[in-house]
Design an enzyme around this catalytic site. Structure first.
Site, PDB file in Angstrom:
ATOM      1  N   ASN A 108       0.718-105.294 102.596  1.00 21.85           N
ATOM      2  CA  ASN A 108       0.948-103.492 102.590  1.00 21.85           C
ATOM      3  C   ASN A 108      -0.198-103.286 103.943  1.00 21.85           C
ATOM      4  OD1 ASN A 108      -1.145-101.690 102.741  1.00 21.85           O
ATOM      5  ND2 ASN A 108      -0.989-103.228 100.754  1.00 21.85           N
ATOM      6  N   PHE A 112      -5.881 -97.309 105.016  1.00 20.18           N
ATOM      7  CA  PHE A 112      -6.378 -96.097 104.575  1.00 20.18           C
ATOM      8  C   PHE A 112      -5.948 -94.669 105.173  1.00 20.18           C
ATOM      9  CE2 PHE A 112     -10.495 -97.874 104.151  1.00 20.18           C
ATOM     10  CZ  PHE A 112      -9.944 -98.464 103.077  1.00 20.18           C
ATOM     11  N   SER A 172     -10.768-103.986 101.479  1.00 20.38           N
ATOM     12  CA  SER A 172      -9.273-103.393 102.506  1.00 20.38           C
ATOM     13  C   SER A 172      -9.293-104.931 103.370  1.00 20.38           C
ATOM     14  CB  SER A 172      -8.599-102.281 103.290  1.00 20.38           C
ATOM     15  OG  SER A 172      -7.449-102.345 104.199  1.00 20.38           O
ATOM     16  N   ASN A 174      -7.014-103.647 105.661  1.00 21.23           N
ATOM     17  CA  ASN A 174      -6.409-103.479 107.298  1.00 21.23           C
ATOM     18  C   ASN A 174      -7.237-102.434 107.137  1.00 21.23           C
ATOM     19  OD1 ASN A 174      -3.758-104.401 106.228  1.00 21.23           O
ATOM     20  ND2 ASN A 174      -3.431-102.718 104.497  1.00 21.23           N
ATOM     21  N   THR A 175      -8.111-102.410 107.917  1.00 25.07           N
ATOM     22  CA  THR A 175      -8.958-101.192 108.390  1.00 25.07           C
ATOM     23  C   THR A 175     -10.049-102.261 108.992  1.00 25.07           C
ATOM     24  OG1 THR A 175      -9.359 -99.608 106.627  1.00 25.07           O
ATOM     25  CG2 THR A 175     -11.041 -99.892 108.804  1.00 25.07           C
ATOM     26  N   LYS A 214     -15.817-102.456  94.939  1.00 23.02           N
ATOM     27  CA  LYS A 214     -14.760-102.731  95.071  1.00 23.02           C
ATOM     28  C   LYS A 214     -14.619-104.425  96.279  1.00 23.02           C
ATOM     29  CE  LYS A 214      -9.704-102.772  94.344  1.00 23.02           C
ATOM     30  NZ  LYS A 214      -8.447-101.679  94.257  1.00 23.02           N
ATOM     31  N   ASN A 243      -9.692-106.971  95.571  1.00 22.37           N
ATOM     32  CA  ASN A 243      -8.055-105.893  96.527  1.00 22.37           C
ATOM     33  C   ASN A 243      -6.595-106.919  96.959  1.00 22.37           C
ATOM     34  OD1 ASN A 243      -6.949-104.008  97.990  1.00 22.37           O
ATOM     35  ND2 ASN A 243      -9.343-103.549  98.984  1.00 22.37           N
TER      36      ASN A 243
END
Length: 340
Positions: A108, A112, A172, A174-175, A214, A243
């Site tokens: 994915n 966020f 994450s 993805n940021t 995390k 994560n």
């Protein structure tokens, strides 16, 4: 049984469409869903909180806290919602979620996507759930990385009164640049500031809310040592390991394997467990560990406990295995945690 019937229909849909349909069903029928056979377990105290069992739902499934009551029917010992950011944001362009069924994996790059912290708080306040609720917070995409702490402070202030614990998500993939916050100086500054605010909020509300960090699975030994030292130094209440991962070990050559984003599910299991074991060795029980990553069957949950985790969380395994996995993992972690 019902999930095994529904799964082929859901898996025939685009993953994000199936996700939204599932949330819509839980939102509309959550109160009518029968409890999925509560598994008896000894409650466990972690971070000063009493958990009815050791198996929780990881953040990401219910980003906006819309279906907490429906999710509670599946027997989780705790539920974590989010990641939420100060302002609503759409996330990355679609498509941004990809299944790899042959490997029980998902990639994915959601970014966020959420409706903002005020929206989440409103849903939490409307929920009837009285169990352990974690709220996972992050930074907005438009916030420069050097100002990331401001976003975490905004979210911490707003969710503090409504959370059993708060998770600081700095892992994450993805940021943009978010994982820079795992660096030694960046992490030290971030945790110092957030710990000071946690202390002030505890005085203000007359209630201490634990805070967890995390972290990513893509860490070498030196990075794990740095993080463990920072957790102890700043008296952080817990660490969630781990994560999603950037690497593609275990899905090479599979459809969608080259899509950008974080890889979750079975291929993450080994890396996650290694990080847990190393953290457990370095922390020596000073900071409890919540193990997550690649739990697709009960034995994997027990493996995390054996490696040093006090609690576990599932998400991708829940997508593939359904509610039955929750009860199986409760039984397995109960057995794994018994003194030998």
């Amino acid at each position: 049984m019902l999930y095994q019937i529904a799964r082929p229909l859901l898996f025939a849909l685009d993953p994000e469409t199936a996700h939204e349909l599932t949330l819509s069903t839980l939102r509309n029928l959550g109160g009518l869903i029968p409890s999925c056979g509560r598994v008896q377990a000894e409650p466990v105290e972690v971070m000063g909180l009493r958990f009815p069992n050791r198996v929780g739902l990881a953040a990401g499934l219910d980003k906006n806290g819309e279906v907490i009551d429906g999710l509670a029917s599946f027997g989780f010992g705790f539920i974590e919602v989010g990641t939420v950011t100060p302002l609503a944001q759409p996330g990355n362009p679609k498509p941004r979620m990809f299944r790899i069924p042959s490997r029980k994996a998902i990639i994915n790059r959601m970014g966020f996507n959420n409706h903002g912290v005020d929206n989440l708080v409103a849903h939490v306040k409307a929920s009837k759930f009285k169990g352990v609720l974690g709220i996972n917070i992050g930074k907005n995409l438009v916030t420069p990385i050097e100002r990331a702490v401001d976003d975490y402070l905004i979210c911490l202030d707003k969710v503090y009164a409504h959370a059993s614990y708060v998770t600081i998500n700095i892992s994450s993939p993805n940021t943009k640049n978010l994982r820079q916050l795992q660096g030694e100086s960046e992490l030290d500054a971030l945790l110092g500031t957030l710990k000071a605010r946690q202390t002030a909020l505890a005085d203000q509300h007359g209630r201490y809310v634990p805070m967890t960090l995390k972290i990513a699975p893509d860490l070498d030994e030196e990075q794990i040592v740095t993080i463990a030292d920072a957790l102890r130094r700043h008296r952080i209440d817990g660490v969630i390991a781990t994560n999603t991962m950037i690497g593609r070990e275990g899905v090479e050559g599979q459809p969608h394997a080259n899509e950008a984003g974080g890889l979750s599910g079975a291929p993450v299991r080994e890396k996650s467990t290694l990080v847990i074991a190393e953290l457990a060795r370095r922390l020596a029980s000073e900071v409890p560990i919540i193990g997550v990553g690649g739990i697709t069957e009960a034995a994997h949950a027990a493996e995390k406990i054996a490696a040093g985790a006090s609690l576990v969380q599932i998400y991708t395994g829940f997508i593939y295995g359904g509610p039955e996995l929750v009860g199986d993992c409760i039984k397995a972690t109960e057995q794994a945690a018994r003194p030998r």
